[in-house]
Design an enzyme around this catalytic site. Structure first.
Site, PDB file in Angstrom:
ATOM      1  N   CYS A 162      61.048  31.178  10.179  1.00 39.33           N
ATOM      2  CA  CYS A 162      61.229  31.224  11.640  1.00 39.33           C
ATOM      3  C   CYS A 162      60.104  30.445  12.321  1.00 39.33           C
ATOM      4  O   CYS A 162      60.338  29.686  13.273  1.00 39.33           O
ATOM      5  CB  CYS A 162      61.230  32.661  12.148  1.00 39.33           C
ATOM      6  SG  CYS A 162      62.501  33.731  11.435  1.00 39.33           S
ATOM      7  N   GLN A 163      58.902  30.629  11.828  1.00 35.78           N
ATOM      8  CA  GLN A 163      57.752  29.913  12.392  1.00 35.78           C
ATOM      9  C   GLN A 163      57.922  28.406  12.222  1.00 35.78           C
ATOM     10  O   GLN A 163      57.632  27.637  13.132  1.00 35.78           O
ATOM     11  CB  GLN A 163      56.463  30.379  11.693  1.00 35.78           C
ATOM     12  CG  GLN A 163      56.137  31.834  11.933  1.00 35.78           C
ATOM     13  CD  GLN A 163      55.098  32.375  10.959  1.00 35.78           C
ATOM     14  OE1 GLN A 163      54.494  31.636  10.177  1.00 35.78           O
ATOM     15  NE2 GLN A 163      54.887  33.686  11.002  1.00 35.78           N
TER      16      GLN A 163
END
Length: 187
Positions: A88-89
């Site tokens: 996600c990052q």
């Protein structure tokens, strides 16, 4: 005098033609809209490509409510994510870039933070600030929306067309080029 009558007659015929064309054009647009609506009536709500995306309502970081139905008429990248999730990052800069470049073309990135998975929900606004995210972030505090969308891996992204129909579903991180390509293929 005859010249004025002739000019008036030409003007009246011209105006009458414009009015008739306007009525015809309006009727055609209504027919097209009705045809589009009837096509949607035949679609079921679901999670597969071609289904109408399930509606939901959540609070955003700023406290305002957002629902998927509020975004009808826009292309939507619906992204489920968490602060602790490395993929996600990795994906967030791509989400921000696509949002910045496509926002004026009617594209919305709606990030749904899986708040119920966060050890410390106070980290969510810090994450958003650290990554410079300007797209709307909704908070799924109870996991109801992630359950509704069958999110089992993070991130999960749905591409939804302007009619509210799911075009694609991605499980795992996607990049700018994948998003751009997915958006190009929908209305």
């Amino acid at each position: 005098m005859k010249k004025n009558k002739m000019m008036n007659a030409v003007a009246i015929v011209f105006l009458l033609g414009l009015v008739l064309w306007g009525v015809y054009d309006y009727a055609q647009k209504g027919k097209d809209q009705a045809a589009g609506d009837s096509v949607l009536q035949n679609k079921e709500v679901g999670l597969n490509a071609g289904n109408i995306a399930p509606n939901f309502k959540l609070s955003k970081l700023d406290g305002e409510a957002v629902s998927l139905s509020d975004l009808k008429g826009k292309k939507v990248i619906l992204n489920f994510w968490a602060t602790w999730c490395p993929p996600c990052q990795m994906e967030m800069p791509h989400m921000e870039k696509i949002y910045k470049e496509y926002e004026k073309q009617g594209v919305v990135v709606l990030g749904v933070n899986l708040t119920f998975t966060e050890q410390d929900p106070a980290k969510v606004p810090v994450f958003v600030q650290d990554y410079g995210l300007s797209f709307p972030i909704a908070l799924d505090k109870k996991g109801e929306v992630s359950d509704l969308y069958a999110v089992v891996g993070y991130p999960t992204t749905y591409i939804i067309d302007s009619r509210g129909v799911i075009s694609k579903r991605y499980q795992g991180a996607i990049n700018y080029d994948i998003m751009r390509s997915a958006l190009a293929g929908i209305q």
